[in-house]
Design a protein around this motif. Structure first.
Motif, PDB file in Angstrom:
ATOM      1  N   VAL A 138       2.899  61.291  -3.489  1.00  0.00           N
ATOM      2  CA  VAL A 138       3.894  60.646  -2.606  1.00  0.00           C
ATOM      3  C   VAL A 138       4.485  59.388  -3.240  1.00  0.00           C
ATOM      4  O   VAL A 138       5.394  58.776  -2.676  1.00  0.00           O
ATOM      5  CB  VAL A 138       3.323  60.292  -1.202  1.00  0.00           C
ATOM      6  N   CYS A 139       3.983  59.024  -4.424  1.00  0.00           N
ATOM      7  CA  CYS A 139       4.470  57.779  -5.057  1.00  0.00           C
ATOM      8  C   CYS A 139       5.833  58.020  -5.704  1.00  0.00           C
ATOM      9  O   CYS A 139       5.966  58.873  -6.587  1.00  0.00           O
ATOM     10  CB  CYS A 139       3.464  57.300  -6.101  1.00  0.00           C
ATOM     11  N   PRO A 140       6.858  57.272  -5.321  1.00  0.00           N
ATOM     12  CA  PRO A 140       8.211  57.530  -5.825  1.00  0.00           C
ATOM     13  C   PRO A 140       8.425  57.096  -7.269  1.00  0.00           C
ATOM     14  O   PRO A 140       9.460  57.404  -7.864  1.00  0.00           O
ATOM     15  CB  PRO A 140       9.099  56.699  -4.886  1.00  0.00           C
ATOM     16  N   THR A 141       7.456  56.363  -7.837  1.00  0.00           N
ATOM     17  CA  THR A 141       7.641  55.892  -9.219  1.00  0.00           C
ATOM     18  C   THR A 141       6.573  56.439 -10.165  1.00  0.00           C
ATOM     19  O   THR A 141       6.505  56.002 -11.313  1.00  0.00           O
ATOM     20  CB  THR A 141       7.609  54.345  -9.271  1.00  0.00           C
ATOM     21  N   GLY A 142       5.738  57.354  -9.692  1.00  0.00           N
ATOM     22  CA  GLY A 142       4.680  57.900 -10.548  1.00  0.00           C
ATOM     23  C   GLY A 142       3.727  56.818 -11.022  1.00  0.00           C
ATOM     24  O   GLY A 142       3.264  56.843 -12.169  1.00  0.00           O
ATOM     25  N   ASN A 143       3.403  55.895 -10.113  1.00  0.00           N
ATOM     26  CA  ASN A 143       2.627  54.701 -10.492  1.00  0.00           C
ATOM     27  C   ASN A 143       1.118  54.893 -10.347  1.00  0.00           C
ATOM     28  O   ASN A 143       0.379  53.946 -10.565  1.00  0.00           O
ATOM     29  CB  ASN A 143       3.088  53.542  -9.584  1.00  0.00           C
ATOM     30  N   ILE A 144       0.686  56.111  -9.951  1.00  0.00           N
ATOM     31  CA  ILE A 144      -0.743  56.285  -9.624  1.00  0.00           C
ATOM     32  C   ILE A 144      -1.374  57.356 -10.511  1.00  0.00           C
ATOM     33  O   ILE A 144      -0.861  58.466 -10.619  1.00  0.00           O
ATOM     34  CB  ILE A 144      -0.910  56.684  -8.134  1.00  0.00           C
ATOM     35  N   GLU A 145      -2.474  57.004 -11.166  1.00  0.00           N
ATOM     36  CA  GLU A 145      -3.249  57.960 -11.977  1.00  0.00           C
ATOM     37  C   GLU A 145      -4.529  58.290 -11.229  1.00  0.00           C
ATOM     38  O   GLU A 145      -5.235  57.372 -10.778  1.00  0.00           O
ATOM     39  CB  GLU A 145      -3.636  57.326 -13.326  1.00  0.00           C
ATOM     40  N   SER A 204       1.889  45.048  -7.579  1.00  0.00           N
ATOM     41  CA  SER A 204       1.269  44.833  -6.258  1.00  0.00           C
ATOM     42  C   SER A 204       0.109  45.786  -5.974  1.00  0.00           C
ATOM     43  O   SER A 204      -0.926  45.376  -5.448  1.00  0.00           O
ATOM     44  CB  SER A 204       2.292  45.000  -5.140  1.00  0.00           C
ATOM     45  N   ALA A 205       0.309  47.072  -6.331  1.00  0.00           N
ATOM     46  CA  ALA A 205      -0.708  48.061  -5.962  1.00  0.00           C
ATOM     47  C   ALA A 205      -2.036  47.815  -6.677  1.00  0.00           C
ATOM     48  O   ALA A 205      -3.078  48.294  -6.229  1.00  0.00           O
ATOM     49  CB  ALA A 205      -0.194  49.467  -6.255  1.00  0.00           C
ATOM     50  N   GLN A 206      -1.991  47.076  -7.790  1.00  0.00           N
ATOM     51  CA  GLN A 206      -3.250  46.800  -8.512  1.00  0.00           C
ATOM     52  C   GLN A 206      -4.216  45.964  -7.663  1.00  0.00           C
ATOM     53  O   GLN A 206      -5.389  45.875  -7.966  1.00  0.00           O
ATOM     54  CB  GLN A 206      -2.935  46.115  -9.845  1.00  0.00           C
ATOM     55  N   THR A 225      -6.070  54.627 -10.433  1.00  0.00           N
ATOM     56  CA  THR A 225      -5.534  53.402 -11.053  1.00  0.00           C
ATOM     57  C   THR A 225      -4.036  53.309 -10.812  1.00  0.00           C
ATOM     58  O   THR A 225      -3.322  54.320 -10.776  1.00  0.00           O
ATOM     59  CB  THR A 225      -5.807  53.342 -12.576  1.00  0.00           C
ATOM     60  N   PHE A 226      -3.584  52.073 -10.643  1.00  0.00           N
ATOM     61  CA  PHE A 226      -2.178  51.800 -10.362  1.00  0.00           C
ATOM     62  C   PHE A 226      -1.541  51.132 -11.581  1.00  0.00           C
ATOM     63  O   PHE A 226      -2.130  50.233 -12.184  1.00  0.00           O
ATOM     64  CB  PHE A 226      -2.057  50.866  -9.156  1.00  0.00           C
ATOM     65  N   GLY A 227      -0.327  51.555 -11.909  1.00  0.00           N
ATOM     66  CA  GLY A 227       0.408  50.968 -13.032  1.00  0.00           C
ATOM     67  C   GLY A 227       1.223  49.761 -12.605  1.00  0.00           C
ATOM     68  O   GLY A 227       0.923  49.111 -11.593  1.00  0.00           O
ATOM     69  N   VAL A 285       4.691  49.726 -12.053  1.00  0.00           N
ATOM     70  CA  VAL A 285       6.046  50.016 -11.552  1.00  0.00           C
ATOM     71  C   VAL A 285       6.003  50.286 -10.045  1.00  0.00           C
ATOM     72  O   VAL A 285       6.720  51.135  -9.522  1.00  0.00           O
ATOM     73  CB  VAL A 285       6.709  51.198 -12.312  1.00  0.00           C
ATOM     74  N   CYS A 286       5.173  49.512  -9.350  1.00  0.00           N
ATOM     75  CA  CYS A 286       5.040  49.699  -7.894  1.00  0.00           C
ATOM     76  C   CYS A 286       6.268  49.148  -7.171  1.00  0.00           C
ATOM     77  O   CYS A 286       6.728  48.057  -7.468  1.00  0.00           O
ATOM     78  CB  CYS A 286       3.779  48.992  -7.398  1.00  0.00           C
ATOM     79  N   GLU A 287       6.756  49.923  -6.216  1.00  0.00           N
ATOM     80  CA  GLU A 287       7.889  49.521  -5.360  1.00  0.00           C
ATOM     81  C   GLU A 287       7.413  48.739  -4.138  1.00  0.00           C
ATOM     82  O   GLU A 287       8.221  48.326  -3.322  1.00  0.00           O
ATOM     83  CB  GLU A 287       8.570  50.772  -4.806  1.00  0.00           C
ATOM     84  N   SER A 288       6.094  48.671  -3.931  1.00  0.00           N
ATOM     85  CA  SER A 288       5.501  48.140  -2.689  1.00  0.00           C
ATOM     86  C   SER A 288       6.048  48.868  -1.469  1.00  0.00           C
ATOM     87  O   SER A 288       6.320  48.254  -0.436  1.00  0.00           O
ATOM     88  CB  SER A 288       5.768  46.646  -2.549  1.00  0.00           C
ATOM     89  N   CYS A 289       6.185  50.193  -1.606  1.00  0.00           N
ATOM     90  CA  CYS A 289       6.730  50.965  -0.482  1.00  0.00           C
ATOM     91  C   CYS A 289       5.647  51.276   0.547  1.00  0.00           C
ATOM     92  O   CYS A 289       5.946  51.689   1.663  1.00  0.00           O
ATOM     93  CB  CYS A 289       7.359  52.254  -0.992  1.00  0.00           C
ATOM     94  N   TYR A 290       4.372  51.139   0.164  1.00  0.00           N
ATOM     95  CA  TYR A 290       3.194  51.446   0.993  1.00  0.00           C
ATOM     96  C   TYR A 290       3.075  52.927   1.338  1.00  0.00           C
ATOM     97  O   TYR A 290       2.314  53.299   2.229  1.00  0.00           O
ATOM     98  CB  TYR A 290       3.158  50.606   2.282  1.00  0.00           C
ATOM     99  N   GLY A 291       3.848  53.773   0.628  1.00  0.00           N
ATOM    100  CA  GLY A 291       3.754  55.216   0.870  1.00  0.00           C
ATOM    101  C   GLY A 291       2.329  55.710   0.683  1.00  0.00           C
ATOM    102  O   GLY A 291       1.765  56.384   1.551  1.00  0.00           O
ATOM    103  N   CYS A 292       1.708  55.349  -0.460  1.00  0.00           N
ATOM    104  CA  CYS A 292       0.344  55.829  -0.736  1.00  0.00           C
ATOM    105  C   CYS A 292      -0.620  55.327   0.337  1.00  0.00           C
ATOM    106  O   CYS A 292      -1.503  56.064   0.783  1.00  0.00           O
ATOM    107  CB  CYS A 292      -0.108  55.380  -2.131  1.00  0.00           C
ATOM    108  N   VAL A 293      -0.432  54.081   0.767  1.00  0.00           N
ATOM    109  CA  VAL A 293      -1.358  53.457   1.733  1.00  0.00           C
ATOM    110  C   VAL A 293      -1.250  54.167   3.085  1.00  0.00           C
ATOM    111  O   VAL A 293      -2.257  54.511   3.704  1.00  0.00           O
ATOM    112  CB  VAL A 293      -1.017  51.954   1.892  1.00  0.00           C
TER     113      VAL A 293
HETATM  114  S1  SF4 Z   1       3.027  51.341  -2.863  1.00  0.00           S
HETATM  115 FE1  SF4 Z   1       4.563  52.970  -3.241  1.00  0.00          FE
HETATM  116  S2  SF4 Z   1       5.282  52.617  -5.331  1.00  0.00           S
HETATM  117 FE2  SF4 Z   1       3.385  51.408  -5.088  1.00  0.00          FE
HETATM  118  S3  SF4 Z   1       1.779  52.751  -5.862  1.00  0.00           S
HETATM  119 FE3  SF4 Z   1       1.886  53.112  -3.650  1.00  0.00          FE
HETATM  120  S4  SF4 Z   1       3.312  54.840  -3.398  1.00  0.00           S
HETATM  121 FE4  SF4 Z   1       3.562  54.053  -5.480  1.00  0.00          FE
END
Ligand code: SF4
Ligand SMILES: Cc1cc2nc3c(=O)[nH]c(=O)nc-3n(C[C@H](O)[C@H](O)[C@H](O)COP(=O)(O)O)c2cc1C
Ligand code: SF4
Length: 253
Positions: free
Chosen positions: A192-199, A173-175, A205-207, A209-217
């Protein structure tokens, strides 16, 4: 008392801190592969996603081994909880565990495609969060036993929602997020990304393994991350929780 929690924007951490006990962040336990616990009282606190559990919480439940005499689970949500806690109690039975008490608490909805955060904040007083939270904490102290019921229609509807949601939230999703020119490469989104999905290098860049938690947003200090379908560009972090606490809870690097 031992409490496991997951949070993206602080609501669930606020509930966990108010409940008390020794708090463990689920993303950190998954990172450290720490899965064996024993305590008199054990609790799970997390946001409700699509009337169900966040994938990261489900993954933790699949791995954890624990012993307790009293177990509770609290789901934080912003609009409709569906049969989340009923289904969780059924899952516990399948695992051979017992969930004594399950409850939900209505808070600010951080689901940006569905809700405008200013509206959420303007109506937050009606949700009487602290009153409900006190009732829940008292229930835990008094070792209340109760699991919410769910109608057959709710369960069927939710099963349909889940199959749709799991197709949509495939980890990529984050892509689709847009990073605008305000980004100064501060690195906070990665922390703040709980899955280490952001470089964070020349660009963000987003990998997959996004949880769609919107934490980064929500948490980006420059408000530089945007969804294509967000209702507004206003962001949210629970007022009782600091940025540092979210980082400590979720940082995977
Ligand atoms: S939405 Fe959540 S899991 Fe996805 S990239 Fe952002 S912080 Fe990480
Ligand atoms: C992907 C996603 C799905 C959500 N689904 C629901 C939902 O089905 N029902 C609901 O009431 N709130 C839903 N929400 C809102 C959150 O459950 C709520 O804002 C929660 O308190 C956030 O907790 P946190 O601040 O600890 O991350 C959803 C939020 C996200 C990001
Ligand atoms: S938190 Fe925001 S400003 Fe900082 S690196 Fe990430 S997108 Fe850029």
């Amino acid at each position: 008392m031992t409490v496991f929690y997951f949070t993206a924007t602080g609501n669930s951490l606020y509930v966990a801190k108010t409940a008390g006990g020794k708090l463990y962040s689920i993303p950190q336990l998954l990172k450290d592969k720490q899965f064996n616990f024993e305590d008199d009282v054990v609790g799970f606190i997390f946001p409700i996603y699509g009337f169900g559990l966040p994938k990261i919480v489900q993954k933790f439940l699949e791995n954890i081994k624990f012993k307790s005499t009293y177990t509770f689970a609290i789901g934080t949500y912003g609009n409709m909880h569906g049969p989340c806690m009923y289904n969780l109690a059924k899952y516990f039975i399948k695992k051979g565990w017992r969930l004594n008490y399950a409850d939900t608490i209505l808070m600010v909805d951080n689901y940006l495609p569905g809700f405008e955060i200013n509206n959420q904040l303007n109506t937050v007083e009606n949700k009487r969060i602290d009153k409900h939270l006190k009732e829940i904490v008292d229930n835990i102290k008094n070792k209340k036993n109760s699991i919410p019921a769910a109608t057959i229609m709710e369960r069927i509807f939710t099963a349909l929602v889940h199959s749709l949601v799991s197709k949509l939230l495939d980890g990529k999703s984050a892509q689709q997020y847009i990073i605008n020119e305000k980004c100064n490469k501060c690195g906070t989104c990665g922390k703040v990304c709980p899955t280490g999905n952001i470089e964070i290098r020349d660009k963000i860049t987003f990998g997959n393994v996004c949880e769609s938690c919107y934490g980064c947003v929500h948490i980006c200090p420059q408000n530089a991350i945007h969804l294509r379908n967000e209702k507004s560009d206003i962001r949210f972090r629970n007022e009782n929780i600091t940025l540092q606490e979210i980082i400590q809870s979720n940082n995977q690097k």
